[in-house]
Write a protein that holds these residues in place. Structure first.
Motif, PDB file in Angstrom:
ATOM      1  N   ALA A  20       0.843  -1.203   0.000  1.00 12.84           N
ATOM      2  CA  ALA A  20       0.000   0.000   0.000  1.00 12.84           C
ATOM      3  C   ALA A  20       0.876   1.250   0.000  1.00 12.84           C
ATOM      4  CB  ALA A  20      -0.929   0.011   1.211  1.00 12.84           C
ATOM      5  N   ARG A  21       0.691   2.102  -0.991  1.00 15.57           N
ATOM      6  CA  ARG A  21       1.542   3.284  -1.122  1.00 15.57           C
ATOM      7  C   ARG A  21       1.396   4.236   0.064  1.00 15.57           C
ATOM      8  NH1 ARG A  21       3.981   4.476  -5.947  1.00 15.57           N
ATOM      9  NH2 ARG A  21       3.621   2.995  -7.639  1.00 15.57           N
ATOM     10  N   GLN A  22       0.186   4.307   0.654  1.00 12.83           N
ATOM     11  CA  GLN A  22      -0.013   5.249   1.757  1.00 12.83           C
ATOM     12  C   GLN A  22       0.767   4.858   3.008  1.00 12.83           C
ATOM     13  OE1 GLN A  22      -2.286   3.421   0.174  1.00 12.83           O
ATOM     14  NE2 GLN A  22      -4.090   3.001   1.422  1.00 12.83           N
ATOM     15  N   LEU A  23       1.301   3.637   3.024  1.00  6.67           N
ATOM     16  CA  LEU A  23       2.116   3.206   4.156  1.00  6.67           C
ATOM     17  C   LEU A  23       3.611   3.384   3.908  1.00  6.67           C
ATOM     18  CD1 LEU A  23       0.327  -0.104   5.230  1.00  6.67           C
ATOM     19  CD2 LEU A  23       0.061   2.183   6.185  1.00  6.67           C
ATOM     20  N   TRP A  24       3.977   3.802   2.700  1.00 11.71           N
ATOM     21  CA  TRP A  24       5.386   3.968   2.386  1.00 11.71           C
ATOM     22  C   TRP A  24       5.975   5.131   3.171  1.00 11.71           C
ATOM     23  CZ3 TRP A  24       5.973   3.431  -3.666  1.00 11.71           C
ATOM     24  CH2 TRP A  24       5.632   2.124  -4.024  1.00 11.71           C
ATOM     25  N   LYS A  25       7.159   4.920   3.717  1.00 10.00           N
ATOM     26  CA  LYS A  25       7.871   5.988   4.406  1.00 10.00           C
ATOM     27  C   LYS A  25       8.625   6.835   3.380  1.00 10.00           C
ATOM     28  CE  LYS A  25       8.609   3.126   8.525  1.00 10.00           C
ATOM     29  NZ  LYS A  25       9.634   2.518   9.414  1.00 10.00           N
ATOM     30  N   LYS A  26       8.993   8.031   3.804  1.00 10.41           N
ATOM     31  CA  LYS A  26       9.784   8.889   2.918  1.00 10.41           C
ATOM     32  C   LYS A  26      11.180   8.299   2.754  1.00 10.41           C
ATOM     33  CE  LYS A  26       7.400  13.212   4.061  1.00 10.41           C
ATOM     34  NZ  LYS A  26       7.556  14.594   4.589  1.00 10.41           N
ATOM     35  N   SER A  27      11.801   8.596   1.623  1.00 13.30           N
ATOM     36  CA  SER A  27      13.136   8.061   1.380  1.00 13.30           C
ATOM     37  C   SER A  27      14.121   8.642   2.396  1.00 13.30           C
ATOM     38  CB  SER A  27      13.600   8.395  -0.043  1.00 13.30           C
ATOM     39  OG  SER A  27      13.729   9.795  -0.217  1.00 13.30           O
ATOM     40  N   ILE A  28      15.093   7.811   2.788  1.00 15.14           N
ATOM     41  CA  ILE A  28      16.073   8.243   3.785  1.00 15.14           C
ATOM     42  C   ILE A  28      17.375   8.670   3.137  1.00 15.14           C
ATOM     43  CG2 ILE A  28      15.098   6.758   5.558  1.00 15.14           C
ATOM     44  CD1 ILE A  28      17.371   4.784   5.020  1.00 15.14           C
ATOM     45  N   GLY A  29      17.515   8.417   1.846  1.00 17.12           N
ATOM     46  CA  GLY A  29      18.754   8.804   1.187  1.00 17.12           C
ATOM     47  C   GLY A  29      18.792   8.344  -0.254  1.00 17.12           C
ATOM     48  N   VAL A  30      19.968   8.465  -0.843  1.00 12.17           N
ATOM     49  CA  VAL A  30      20.181   8.117  -2.248  1.00 12.17           C
ATOM     50  C   VAL A  30      21.369   7.168  -2.340  1.00 12.17           C
ATOM     51  CG1 VAL A  30      20.805   8.995  -4.529  1.00 12.17           C
ATOM     52  CG2 VAL A  30      19.230  10.293  -3.082  1.00 12.17           C
ATOM     53  N   LEU A  31      21.213   6.128  -3.145  1.00 16.09           N
ATOM     54  CA  LEU A  31      22.299   5.196  -3.416  1.00 16.09           C
ATOM     55  C   LEU A  31      22.882   5.518  -4.784  1.00 16.09           C
ATOM     56  CD1 LEU A  31      23.960   2.612  -2.857  1.00 16.09           C
ATOM     57  CD2 LEU A  31      22.094   1.327  -3.926  1.00 16.09           C
ATOM     58  N   GLU A  32      24.184   5.760  -4.844  1.00 14.95           N
ATOM     59  CA  GLU A  32      24.866   6.051  -6.100  1.00 14.95           C
ATOM     60  C   GLU A  32      25.779   4.890  -6.453  1.00 14.95           C
ATOM     61  OE1 GLU A  32      26.922   9.649  -5.249  1.00 14.95           O
ATOM     62  OE2 GLU A  32      25.136  10.913  -5.450  1.00 14.95           O
ATOM     63  N   LEU A  33      25.668   4.423  -7.693  1.00 16.07           N
ATOM     64  CA  LEU A  33      26.478   3.306  -8.154  1.00 16.07           C
ATOM     65  C   LEU A  33      27.222   3.691  -9.425  1.00 16.07           C
ATOM     66  CD1 LEU A  33      27.329   0.270  -8.323  1.00 16.07           C
ATOM     67  CD2 LEU A  33      25.227  -0.089  -9.648  1.00 16.07           C
ATOM     68  N   GLY A  34      28.505   3.457  -9.435  1.00 23.05           N
ATOM     69  CA  GLY A  34      29.312   3.612 -10.636  1.00 23.05           C
ATOM     70  C   GLY A  34      29.845   2.260 -11.066  1.00 23.05           C
ATOM     71  N   ILE A  35      29.424   1.806 -12.243  1.00 24.82           N
ATOM     72  CA  ILE A  35      29.961   0.555 -12.792  1.00 24.82           C
ATOM     73  C   ILE A  35      31.159   0.934 -13.650  1.00 24.82           C
ATOM     74  CG2 ILE A  35      29.468  -1.485 -14.170  1.00 24.82           C
ATOM     75  CD1 ILE A  35      26.540  -1.171 -13.531  1.00 24.82           C
TER      76      ILE A  35
END
Length: 258
Positions: free
Chosen positions: A113-128
């Motif tokens: 359920a989208r209404q139960l989703w918490k706000k994002s806590i950060g960003v993951l950056e990946l460099g291949i």
């Protein structure tokens, strides 16, 4: 003649909820012989959706006498074939998440359920960045080679790099980002050989997996850039085999730190 069951049953349903819940009332008329007295057909699109722990109220549904295979008989047929009523308590519960991965390797811990989703806590950056000493997956001009690309998956979002042709030491130099909602999750990066290029061989059009790397976000210090070379390991009947190495740059940036 007034039966009570008082049973709770759970089924897994998926959007867009176009299926029907079908219940039949049967009478045991003899050993290993049941007679269908009627059925209730409930479209999932009409079922109440619940995203919390509030109680679900029961409803009475008309039990129709079996007469045809129609999933949704006409209203006129319903009026004619009414047999009895069945009291049901039905809801689509979005507060649970059905995991398709083991908990220690889960890449998505959010409820449906989208209404139960918490706000994002950060960003993951990946460099291949690049791969080294890859195991050759095909033969070209009498020598072993590979045409490789990388696939990275985190949560519901996955990305694919471009294919580097004819190289056992490919350089990708591609960067991707994801929003993070739970630190107890895992990033997965796989390396594949593109079977569309070169001779098809016995494998046909199926891309071969060279190896994969899984990284737990809980092991990353926020704000720090990790540049490591990870072994690509594959389990064969004869044991674990190293298929090469993958060079990655990773950073988890907390919103508070950013």
């Amino acid at each position: 003649m007034n039966a009570f069951w008082n049973e709770d049953l759970m089924f897994v349903a998926a959007e867009p909820f176009e299926d029907h819940l079908i219940l039949t009332v049967e009478d045991r008329v003899g050993p290993n012989k049941d007679e269908v007295l009627g059925k209730v057909i409930v479209p999932l699109s009409s079922v109440e959706r619940r995203a919390d722990d509030r109680p679900v109220h029961s409803c009475w549904y008309n039990v129709q006498k079996p007469s045809s295979d129609d999933v949704e008989p006409s209203k006129k047929d319903k009026d004619k074939k009414f047999s009895t009523r069945l009291q049901l308590r039905i809801c689509l519960d979005g507060g649970y998440h059905v995991l398709d991965e083991s908990t220690q390797y889960s890449s998505d811990l959010r409820p449906t359920a989208r209404q139960l989703w918490k706000k994002s806590i950060g960003v993951l950056e990946l460099g291949i960045l690049n791969a080294d000493a890859l195991h050759p997956m095909k033969t070209r001009d009498g020598r072993g080679t590979s045409d490789t690309y990388c696939v990275a998956k985190y949560g519901h979002k996955w990305v694919r790099s471009r294919t580097i042709i004819d190289s056992l030491n490919p350089k990708y130099n591609e960067q991707y980002t994801w929003e993070v909602f739970d630190p107890a999750t895992v990033l997965t990066v796989g390396v594949f050989d593109n079977a569309q290029l070169g001779d098809k061989g016995s494998n046909g059009n199926r891309d071969l997996k060279i190896g994969k790397v899984r990284i737990r976000l809980s092991t990353l210090e926020t704000g720090r850039v990790y540049t490591h070379t990870y072994p690509l390991l594959v389990l064969h009947p004869s044991g674990v085999k190293k298929m090469g190495e993958l060079h990655l740059a990773i950073r988890f940036l907390n919103h508070i730190d950013g």
